[in-house]
Design a protein around this motif. Structure first.
Motif, PDB file in Angstrom:
ATOM      1  N   LEU A 202     -21.339 -18.729 -12.533  1.00 33.60           N
ATOM      2  CA  LEU A 202     -21.009 -17.402 -12.011  1.00 33.60           C
ATOM      3  C   LEU A 202     -20.479 -16.478 -13.107  1.00 33.60           C
ATOM      4  O   LEU A 202     -20.621 -15.264 -13.018  1.00 33.60           O
ATOM      5  N   ALA A 203     -19.861 -17.057 -14.136  1.00 36.65           N
ATOM      6  CA  ALA A 203     -19.273 -16.222 -15.177  1.00 36.65           C
ATOM      7  C   ALA A 203     -20.160 -16.145 -16.409  1.00 36.65           C
ATOM      8  O   ALA A 203     -19.793 -15.506 -17.398  1.00 36.65           O
ATOM      9  N   ASP A 204     -21.333 -16.778 -16.373  1.00 39.56           N
ATOM     10  CA  ASP A 204     -22.208 -16.832 -17.547  1.00 39.56           C
ATOM     11  C   ASP A 204     -23.142 -15.620 -17.554  1.00 39.56           C
ATOM     12  O   ASP A 204     -23.833 -15.375 -16.563  1.00 39.56           O
ATOM     13  N   PRO A 205     -23.204 -14.843 -18.668  1.00 41.02           N
ATOM     14  CA  PRO A 205     -24.103 -13.681 -18.703  1.00 41.02           C
ATOM     15  C   PRO A 205     -25.560 -14.067 -18.473  1.00 41.02           C
ATOM     16  O   PRO A 205     -26.327 -13.290 -17.899  1.00 41.02           O
ATOM     17  N   ASN A 206     -25.961 -15.279 -18.904  1.00 41.27           N
ATOM     18  CA  ASN A 206     -27.334 -15.705 -18.667  1.00 41.27           C
ATOM     19  C   ASN A 206     -27.513 -16.312 -17.279  1.00 41.27           C
ATOM     20  O   ASN A 206     -28.626 -16.614 -16.864  1.00 41.27           O
ATOM     21  N   GLY A 207     -26.404 -16.521 -16.589  1.00 38.69           N
ATOM     22  CA  GLY A 207     -26.471 -17.098 -15.253  1.00 38.69           C
ATOM     23  C   GLY A 207     -26.412 -16.007 -14.195  1.00 38.69           C
ATOM     24  O   GLY A 207     -27.287 -15.156 -14.113  1.00 38.69           O
ATOM     25  N   PHE A 208     -25.315 -16.040 -13.417  1.00 36.10           N
ATOM     26  CA  PHE A 208     -25.249 -15.122 -12.286  1.00 36.10           C
ATOM     27  C   PHE A 208     -24.135 -14.088 -12.460  1.00 36.10           C
ATOM     28  O   PHE A 208     -23.602 -13.591 -11.476  1.00 36.10           O
ATOM     29  N   ALA A 209     -23.771 -13.771 -13.702  1.00 35.38           N
ATOM     30  CA  ALA A 209     -22.643 -12.862 -13.909  1.00 35.38           C
ATOM     31  C   ALA A 209     -22.915 -11.499 -13.291  1.00 35.38           C
ATOM     32  O   ALA A 209     -22.043 -10.936 -12.627  1.00 35.38           O
ATOM     33  N   ILE A 210     -24.129 -10.961 -13.473  1.00 37.71           N
ATOM     34  CA  ILE A 210     -24.407  -9.601 -12.986  1.00 37.71           C
ATOM     35  C   ILE A 210     -24.422  -9.537 -11.460  1.00 37.71           C
ATOM     36  O   ILE A 210     -23.735  -8.692 -10.878  1.00 37.71           O
ATOM     37  N   PRO A 211     -25.135 -10.438 -10.759  1.00 41.57           N
ATOM     38  CA  PRO A 211     -25.044 -10.399  -9.287  1.00 41.57           C
ATOM     39  C   PRO A 211     -23.621 -10.579  -8.797  1.00 41.57           C
ATOM     40  O   PRO A 211     -23.200  -9.918  -7.842  1.00 41.57           O
ATOM     41  N   PHE A 212     -22.876 -11.462  -9.468  1.00 38.42           N
ATOM     42  CA  PHE A 212     -21.493 -11.720  -9.068  1.00 38.42           C
ATOM     43  C   PHE A 212     -20.654 -10.448  -9.183  1.00 38.42           C
ATOM     44  O   PHE A 212     -19.929 -10.068  -8.257  1.00 38.42           O
ATOM     45  N   GLU A 213     -20.818  -9.745 -10.329  1.00 38.09           N
ATOM     46  CA  GLU A 213     -20.040  -8.519 -10.518  1.00 38.09           C
ATOM     47  C   GLU A 213     -20.465  -7.449  -9.522  1.00 38.09           C
ATOM     48  O   GLU A 213     -19.643  -6.699  -9.003  1.00 38.09           O
ATOM     49  N   LEU A 214     -21.777  -7.381  -9.261  1.00 38.48           N
ATOM     50  CA  LEU A 214     -22.265  -6.392  -8.294  1.00 38.48           C
ATOM     51  C   LEU A 214     -21.651  -6.647  -6.918  1.00 38.48           C
ATOM     52  O   LEU A 214     -21.215  -5.715  -6.237  1.00 38.48           O
ATOM     53  N   ALA A 215     -21.592  -7.926  -6.542  1.00 32.67           N
ATOM     54  CA  ALA A 215     -20.997  -8.260  -5.249  1.00 32.67           C
ATOM     55  C   ALA A 215     -19.528  -7.851  -5.227  1.00 32.67           C
ATOM     56  O   ALA A 215     -19.035  -7.329  -4.218  1.00 32.67           O
ATOM     57  N   SER A 216     -18.818  -8.045  -6.358  1.00 35.62           N
ATOM     58  CA  SER A 216     -17.396  -7.665  -6.353  1.00 35.62           C
ATOM     59  C   SER A 216     -17.251  -6.157  -6.235  1.00 35.62           C
ATOM     60  O   SER A 216     -16.353  -5.679  -5.551  1.00 35.62           O
ATOM     61  N   ILE A 217     -18.174  -5.398  -6.900  1.00 31.48           N
ATOM     62  CA  ILE A 217     -18.102  -3.940  -6.791  1.00 31.48           C
ATOM     63  C   ILE A 217     -18.322  -3.512  -5.341  1.00 31.48           C
ATOM     64  O   ILE A 217     -17.609  -2.659  -4.809  1.00 31.48           O
ATOM     65  N   LEU A 218     -19.272  -4.165  -4.687  1.00 33.69           N
ATOM     66  CA  LEU A 218     -19.539  -3.863  -3.281  1.00 33.69           C
ATOM     67  C   LEU A 218     -18.295  -4.103  -2.434  1.00 33.69           C
ATOM     68  O   LEU A 218     -17.909  -3.273  -1.602  1.00 33.69           O
ATOM     69  N   LEU A 219     -17.628  -5.236  -2.688  1.00 33.22           N
ATOM     70  CA  LEU A 219     -16.441  -5.579  -1.898  1.00 33.22           C
ATOM     71  C   LEU A 219     -15.318  -4.589  -2.157  1.00 33.22           C
ATOM     72  O   LEU A 219     -14.620  -4.166  -1.232  1.00 33.22           O
ATOM     73  N   VAL A 220     -15.146  -4.198  -3.440  1.00 29.38           N
ATOM     74  CA  VAL A 220     -14.090  -3.241  -3.758  1.00 29.38           C
ATOM     75  C   VAL A 220     -14.379  -1.917  -3.070  1.00 29.38           C
ATOM     76  O   VAL A 220     -13.482  -1.271  -2.518  1.00 29.38           O
ATOM     77  N   ALA A 221     -15.670  -1.504  -3.075  1.00 27.18           N
ATOM     78  CA  ALA A 221     -16.041  -0.263  -2.415  1.00 27.18           C
ATOM     79  C   ALA A 221     -15.705  -0.341  -0.928  1.00 27.18           C
ATOM     80  O   ALA A 221     -15.143   0.600  -0.353  1.00 27.18           O
ATOM     81  N   ALA A 222     -16.014  -1.491  -0.308  1.00 29.85           N
ATOM     82  CA  ALA A 222     -15.704  -1.663   1.110  1.00 29.85           C
ATOM     83  C   ALA A 222     -14.209  -1.569   1.352  1.00 29.85           C
ATOM     84  O   ALA A 222     -13.745  -0.930   2.305  1.00 29.85           O
ATOM     85  N   LEU A 223     -13.435  -2.180   0.443  1.00 30.00           N
ATOM     86  CA  LEU A 223     -11.973  -2.182   0.568  1.00 30.00           C
ATOM     87  C   LEU A 223     -11.428  -0.765   0.498  1.00 30.00           C
ATOM     88  O   LEU A 223     -10.620  -0.332   1.329  1.00 30.00           O
ATOM     89  N   ILE A 224     -11.930   0.001  -0.514  1.00 22.52           N
ATOM     90  CA  ILE A 224     -11.447   1.372  -0.676  1.00 22.52           C
ATOM     91  C   ILE A 224     -11.857   2.221   0.527  1.00 22.52           C
ATOM     92  O   ILE A 224     -11.068   3.026   1.027  1.00 22.52           O
TER      93      ILE A 224
END
Lengths: 172, 411
Positions: free
Chosen positions: A136-158
């Protein structure tokens, strides 16, 4: 049949039965309780697949958070104790068509999916939290989808905070 | 293996050998032993509660300048047994109009949710019910079942006061779960594992020393999770009738009572595991049973502080209680997590620096201190702003008004 297979059939029967009960019992509160049983069954399936992490996350998020939310929503609904609420509304034909279509599409997808015919009962490394975390934290792995999901969650929170916020000056 | 070095493993191996000797297959013998272990653990925990109830009542009595129970047996030590017998013989009263399934499921689930936590606690280096690699998550997930028990019993009782109390109670449990779980991340990060036993093994330096802020947040949030004074709004005797369990009597009420005491001690056990080094102590690795003694002593000390707070502090008002969780503990916990992550990356412990561990502990302590000072300063600032807004005259003359946390929503 091995013990694991017997367990699998037992657990999936319970899961499917309670899923049917969710949509067929008349009391909404009981439907919510059956939903919890069904979700718990899925968690047990994860355990049988040796994916302990996912089983725990299933219990934590679906039972600990989402079903509590659903129960709260049910409690705030009017006429909740009566058994005379109609179970179908006018859109039931459209709902049936949509659900049936989705099921056909899923059947086609799973026919070509190699994992659906697998006979082994799970890979011991599937539950390895360290591998998952590193992926999840690897740039070659799933880092970008993971970060996108966190941005989505933060947006929902705000968004939630904005809706619930008390305006300064206050409209009465 | 010698009996005296590790009686538990000795006993398990002996029983396993006995069962296999009787001709049972290996898998079934293991299954029977697991079943027996679960039974013994659950039974032991439930009986342990009897002692806890006596201890707590006696102690609270002393704090309040009373004797506490002192009639049944020496020092009243058999009092809980008498209470238990009385509760067993009471009639089961089911009020009219209850929803039977949730009503009866509530008390069972309340006890089960607490007992299930004991399954993953590392009592000694070898005595662990199930050594999951995600046991920290398991503890948090099982905590959610306790909330469902509260909702079920509040709803099923067909009593609007019980329902309101359940709402209040769940709102409290959910809000305090947030700082609790964030504070849990700190020991997980420091040890690099989600397994409770691994967290204990890694604690060469107790985590209360490395992360006092996280320990403090965990302690406060765990008291709120148990619903004890000063967070006992769920059964505020003077304001509510009794809380979500008002319609229960006899053994069903007894279940809630047992769950309450057991939960209070379980959360002390968890604190001991996460921050006080669990079973660690001199010779605990050679003689595991000694580890159990250390573990119980540490948990007992935490439990004592728990009771001390219960006997000493008045109850919070509900808006104050929510404010503490959301405005103080949660931001502080997030700050502690960020700080720990950065320092842990910069000073990863071990032999990198001369006096590596000392430097690490010193920096961690200093950073925690800075965090506390910043939080304190922010709180003081907030308070002054609030004072100026709500009580401008008093504030301009330099007075402080005691009740400054007026709830804006209800004014």
């Amino acid at each position: 049949m091995s013990a694991a297979q017997v367990l699998f059939i037992l657990v999936s029967t319970v899961t499917l039965f309670s899923a049917v009960m969710v949509v067929s019992v008349r009391r909404m509160m009981h439907a919510a309780l059956w939903l919890i049983v069904s979700l718990l069954g899925v968690a047990v399936l994860f355990v049988l697949l040796q994916a302990g992490f996912f089983a725990m996350v299933q219990v934590l998020i679906y039972i600990g958070a989402i079903s509590i939310l659903i129960i709260f929503a049910v409690m705030l609904t009017r006429q909740v104790m009566s058994e005379k609420i109609p179970q179908l509304n006018r859109g039931w034909v459209a709902g049936l068509v949509a659900a049936g279509g989705l099921m056909i599409i899923l059947a086609f997808v799973f026919r070509d999916f190699p994992g659906s015919l697998a006979t082994t009962m799970g890979d011991p490394s599937a539950g390895d939290v360290v591998t998952l975390g590193k992926a999840l934290a690897d740039p070659n792995g799933f880092a970008i989808p993971f970060e996108l999901a966190s941005i989505l969650l933060v947006a929902a929170l705000i968004g939630t905070i904005y809706i619930a916020m008390e305006r300064k000056g206050g409209e009465q | 293996m010698d009996f005296w070095t590790d009686p538990y493993l000795f006993l398990v191996n002996w029983l396993h050998g006995l069962l296999v000797g009787w001709g049972l297959p290996d898998a079934i013998a293991s299954f029977i032993l697991m079943f027996a272990g679960a039974f013994v653990l659950a039974m032991g925990a439930m009986l342990f509660v009897l002692g806890l109830i006596w201890f707590e009542r006696k102690l609270v009595g002393r704090f309040q300048d009373r004797f506490g129970p002192n009639r049944v047996g020496p020092w009243g030590i058999i009092q809980p047994l008498a209470d238990m017998l009385k509760i067993f013989t009471k009639e089961h009263i089911t009020p009219a109009g209850v929803d039977p399934l949730p009503y009866n499921l509530g008390p069972v689930l309340a006890v089960a949710a607490v007992l299930a936590i004991w399954a993953v606690l590392p009592f000694t280096i070898s005595l662990v019910g199930a050594d999951l690699d995600v046991s920290v998550l398991y503890v948090v997930a099982i905590g959610g079942l306790g909330e469902i028990a509260v909702v079920l019993s509040g709803w099923g009782s067909n009593n609007k006061y019980a329902l309101l109390a359940a709402f209040r109670s769940v709102a409290q449990l959910l809000s305090y779960e947030v700082p609790l779980v964030i504070a849990l991340l700190v020991p997980v990060m420091l040890s690099g594992s989600l397994s409770l036993n691994q967290i204990v093994r890694e604690q060469g330096v107790w985590y209360i020393v490395l992360a006092p802020v996280a320990a403090f947040i965990f302690f406060i949030a765990s008291i709120a999770e148990v619903g004890r004074s000063p967070f006992d709004l769920t059964e505020a005797e003077s304001e509510l009738v009794a809380g979500f369990n008002i319609e229960y009597s006899g053994l069903k009420f007894g279940m809630f009572y047992v769950a309450d005491f057991l939960h209070a001690f379980t959360i002390s056990l968890l604190f001991a595991v996460l921050f006080l080094g669990g079973w660690r102590g001199p010779y605990a690795e050679q003689y595991p049973l000694l580890g159990l003694v250390y573990f119980m002593l540490k948990a007992g000390a935490v439990y004592f502080i728990n009771i001390w707070m219960r006997a000493s502090f008045p109850r919070f008002r509900i808006d104050q209680m929510m404010g503490i969780s959301w405005k103080l503990l949660t931001p502080l916990a997030i700050g502690a997590v960020i700080l720990t992550a950065v320092i842990d990356k910069l000073l990863p412990g071990g032999e990198l620096l001369p006096y590596g561990d000392y430097v690490r502990v010193g920096v961690m302590l200093g950073a925690n201190l800075v965090l506390v000072v910043i939080a304190g300063a922010l709180m003081a600032l907030q308070k002054r702003k609030h004072m100026l807004q709500e009580f401008p005259i008093a504030a301009s003359k330099g007075f402080t008004v005691r009740d400054v946390s007026v709830n804006r929503g209800t004014k």
